[in-house]
Design an enzyme around this catalytic site. Structure first.
Site, short mmCIF file in Angstrom:
data_model
loop_
_atom_site.label_atom_id
_atom_site.label_comp_id
_atom_site.label_asym_id
_atom_site.label_seq_id
_atom_site.Cartn_x
_atom_site.Cartn_y
_atom_site.Cartn_z
N ARG A 168 0.82 -1.21 0.00
CA ARG A 168 0.00 0.00 0.00
C ARG A 168 0.85 1.26 0.00
NH1 ARG A 168 -2.26 -3.76 -1.17
NH2 ARG A 168 -4.21 -4.62 -0.38
N SER A 219 -11.45 -1.62 2.35
CA SER A 219 -10.76 -1.92 3.60
C SER A 219 -10.41 -0.62 4.31
CB SER A 219 -9.48 -2.72 3.34
OG SER A 219 -9.78 -3.99 2.80
N GLU A 289 -6.30 2.79 5.84
CA GLU A 289 -6.01 2.61 4.41
C GLU A 289 -6.75 3.67 3.62
OE1 GLU A 289 -6.67 -0.89 1.11
OE2 GLU A 289 -5.71 -1.42 3.00
#
Length: 298
Positions: A168, A219, A289
């Site tokens: 990420r 998420s 996130e």
């Protein structure tokens, strides 16, 4: 700013909740929807130095502030061309959805992007955060990235090895002068029916396990090393925990949903409280996130 000739791609006082996956956010001062490289370059050049300027694709991972009156947002969703550039390589512009790129690859009998099927974001956002699912991520298929350098005022290609891709994360999170405008994916030959079966399997798994019936940004937290965010949240007994209209999904604790009438502030507070309670119980710090755009100072 000299915006003469760009009137057809400009929206003033634009309600960001209409495009946000969380369905929250206020009205932005100015929004641009460029369709070509020339329009994007001009918008980026003309808005250089403007406070509170943001670049967005599908806004699937962005939490816009409730007071967005000082924001200028450039949406790239209309820059969506996808094409083959060699037998096993596909180029997609930044605004193309990841699912549309997966479908293009499938029809070309090219495998490797199946993991991205159903991810609601765009190519630009996918590269920016090295999006992934089901054991795959962008770094595995990315050959090169097309960028616009707002310092040099030019477009050029960057090799994937220059993009500092990790979980990420990409170099673009630090180097804000580099705007992702497209990407080349290097894939392998496959069977269209087999690729389709994998894509459908992933999509069914999403429907079975994720609260797709509610607005969300996917998420909510990054996966902490050695743990799963959803499991930690569930083990704290937080399924169904709400702040205003924002809720920890009862279906999947890793998702924060707009259960009805949520504000961005509800979501932000819920994320913070959840992270604090998980840390208090397990001494594991959860990091969002979701990319949170803070309200500009008054």
């Amino acid at each position: 700013m000299n915006l003469c000739g760009l009137e057809h791609i400009i929206k003033e006082n634009f309600n960001l909740s209409c495009v946000s996956s969380m369905k929250t956010g206020g009205c932005a001062k100015l929004c641009f929807f460029p369709e070509t490289y020339e329009e994007l370059k001009r918008v980026l050049d003309e808005t250089e130095g403007v406070p509170c300027r943001y670049i967005a694709g599908k806004a699937s991972n962005l939490l816009f502030p409730d007071d967005a009156s000082k924001l200028t947002v450039i949406f790239t969703e209309k820059m969506s061309e996808i094409k083959k550039v060699s037998d096993r390589e596909i180029f997609a512009m930044c605004g193309a959805t990841l699912t549309s790129v997966c479908n293009f690859a499938k029809k070309s009998s090219l495998a490797g992007l199946e993991f991205a099927y159903g991810i609601p974001g765009s190519v630009g956002g996918g590269v920016y955060m090295n999006a992934g699912a089901y054991g795959g991520e962008m770094s595995q298929v990315l050959k090169s990235v097309e960028v616009y350098d707002t310092n040099k005022k030019e477009f050029y290609m960057m090799d994937a090895s220059e993009c500092e891709l990790s979980y990420r994360h990409s170099v673009f999170m630090q180097r804000k002068e580099l705007i992702v405008t497209g990407a080349v994916f290097s894939l392998s030959e496959g069977d269209e029916k087999e690729i389709d079966a994998v894509c459908k399997g992933h999509m069914q798994a999403r429907k079975d396990k994720q609260p797709l019936e509610y607005p969300s940004c996917g998420s909510a937290f990054k996966r902490p090393e050695g743990y799963f965010a959803g499991k930690l949240i569930e083990d704290c007994g937080l399924k169904g925990f709400t702040v205003g209209g924002a809720q920890i999904s009862e279906k999947h604790a890793g998702f924060v949903i707009n259960h009805g009438g949520a504000t961005s502030e509800d979501v932000r507070i819920l994320l913070q409280k959840t992270a604090d309670m998980v840390y208090e119980k397990f001494a594991v710090r959860l990091c969002p996130e979701i990319e949170i755009i803070e309200e500009p100072e008054k």
